[in-house]
Design a protein around this motif. Sequence first.
Motif, short mmCIF file in Angstrom:
data_model
loop_
_atom_site.label_atom_id
_atom_site.label_comp_id
_atom_site.label_asym_id
_atom_site.label_seq_id
_atom_site.Cartn_x
_atom_site.Cartn_y
_atom_site.Cartn_z
N GLU A 165 -3.14 2.21 -4.33
CA GLU A 165 -3.47 3.53 -3.62
C GLU A 165 -4.37 3.21 -2.19
OE1 GLU A 165 -2.78 6.55 -5.61
OE2 GLU A 165 -1.88 5.00 -7.00
N THR A 166 -4.25 4.49 -1.63
CA THR A 166 -4.40 4.25 -0.41
C THR A 166 -6.12 4.22 -0.62
OG1 THR A 166 -2.79 5.69 0.47
CG2 THR A 166 -4.48 5.96 2.14
N GLY A 167 -6.57 3.37 0.46
CA GLY A 167 -7.79 3.22 0.74
C GLY A 167 -8.61 4.29 1.91
N GLY A 193 0.96 -1.15 -0.14
CA GLY A 193 -0.39 -0.22 0.22
C GLY A 193 0.88 1.30 0.50
N LYS A 194 0.54 2.10 -0.61
CA LYS A 194 1.01 3.80 -1.09
C LYS A 194 1.34 4.60 0.35
CE LYS A 194 1.45 4.62 -6.05
NZ LYS A 194 0.52 4.94 -7.05
N LYS A 195 0.08 4.26 1.61
CA LYS A 195 -0.15 5.35 2.61
C LYS A 195 1.33 4.82 3.17
CE LYS A 195 -1.60 3.77 6.49
NZ LYS A 195 -0.88 3.80 7.45
N ASP A 196 2.14 3.39 3.35
CA ASP A 196 3.22 3.36 3.95
C ASP A 196 4.11 3.46 2.74
OD1 ASP A 196 2.43 2.88 6.11
OD2 ASP A 196 1.66 0.62 5.47
N TYR A 197 4.49 5.23 2.57
CA TYR A 197 5.17 5.76 1.29
C TYR A 197 6.93 4.86 1.06
CZ TYR A 197 5.51 7.92 -3.61
OH TYR A 197 5.59 8.15 -4.86
N GLN A 198 7.48 5.24 1.99
CA GLN A 198 8.57 5.16 2.59
C GLN A 198 8.44 3.57 2.36
OE1 GLN A 198 10.02 6.78 5.74
NE2 GLN A 198 12.29 7.05 4.59
#
Lengths: 276, 276
Positions: A170-172, A143-148
């Motif tokens: 993409e982030t939900g 998930g890109k929510k945890d982008y790093q």
Amino acid sequence: MKVLHSIAELRAFRQHAGRVVFVPTMGNLHEGHLSLIRLAKQHGDSVIVSIFVNRLQFGVGEDFERYPRTLAQDCAKLESVGTAAVFAPAEDALYPNPQQYCIEPPGIANELCGKFRPGHFRGVTTVVSKLFNIVQPDVAIFGKKDYQQYFVLRDMVLDLNMPIEIIGAETGRAEDGLALSSRNGYLSESDRAEAPRIYRHLSQLRDAVQQGARDFELRCQQVVADLAQHGWKVDYVEVRDAHTLGAPSATSTRLVALIAAKIGNTRLIDNIEIQL
Amino acid sequence: MKVLHSIAELRAFRQHAGRVVFVPTMGNLHEGHLSLIRLAKQHGDSVIVSIFVNRLQFGVGEDFERYPRTLAQDCAKLESVGTAAVFAPAEDALYPNPQQYCIEPPGIANELCGKFRPGHFRGVTTVVSKLFNIVQPDVAIFGKKDYQQYFVLRDMVLDLNMPIEIIGAETGRAEDGLALSSRNGYLSESDRAEAPRIYRHLSQLRDAVQQGARDFELRCQQVVADLAQHGWKVDYVEVRDAHTLGAPSATSTRLVALIAAKIGNTRLIDNIEIQL
């Protein structure tokens, strides 16, 4: 759906699983995870989900002990979206001895969240490498929510020539914009009402940058001040180049704005990509 | 026999290679390497040999630049013993950018040879991991002449759950006992005549220990003194537990005696296992 606890069982299952798409998780699954599974199903024959709360990536004083373990509920959710197998190893299956060999990430792992969570990304790269070696997936989804984390793992795979395609999902979000996260469950009612503020700031940063603003530092400072005024303890508010995670340059074509901050005792992170 | 230079070619070849046995080398092949290939052929369908002089594992002032590159002769030898494919990547195929993610080995990598070659084993674990991810072998073979390397790589594979069986091959030797090594080619005639001394000492250490001697430290000091007297610059002479590479204990069932020393400008290493 198979629920597998040992490495040997998982490897036996994998022999006949065709093209495998892998979604590593720490469990306590929510709609955000389920959207990763739905995406995963489009990319292969079998979706394998791991559930493992990885001690290595938690720092001293972090929430390793209280991180919710909800295997039965997680399995029910995973079955409902067509997961082929869940890999839920006991801690001593993955760490029969203290881990000795680690995947050491480069300096970017000491910036942003890494600055506030020393050793966190080494714990992530190491456990994900182990899981990759066990599951041997063709594709893995983060998930890109945890982008790093997504950035570091994608770079690791390229840099170490791992034969795996990495897809960022993409982030939900909840209706009010709050990024779905297992840690949202820690929020009090009033903190939950306050929490969407970070997404509102990210959206405003994106809009301003897309309308030409380049005074990133000043704008980030203003966000820090506003969050602090509303009771947040801010780790960082940053605009970075999305391809390098370094400082934006005149040639950057995509940026990412990132925020990490605590409301009450709960640390939330979120980010938004900005196409230029 | 295929000679493949790109990662894409190698991966395409690997698709149809069946059970693959992999022998990583730095080229400049001698009879010792060929005996690894012969052993490899017993363990799978296709033997893949890599030839790559890995800059990462050479220290400042070591022999990276002058290390012999002899690809044509190496390929002729490899073909004669039934190698299926040679993977000989250019440096920028494996390192298109400076390597960022490394496999960090534990403390044992800073002892023995690691004490005299800082970063050497991190360079070895990192390049071998990359090669493993490219070749995806079922089995990999390493010579026990580089005992600590064999030990570290075997441990890495277990610790990171790599799906690969590691086999250690016995050291090939000249008639006078000298371990076969690419670096023997650096020796002057008189140094070549002196070189077998380290194997004679190792044999004597083994015989003494098997006859009950346990005064390891004293005996190693005596070997150091004798080598120094004959013009060697000694890095170490040690007796270790073969299972842990740590100090021998009362419960050790197998030991290994190891020597590293320079004659002239050439650093030689050798070892001998001691069954108790």
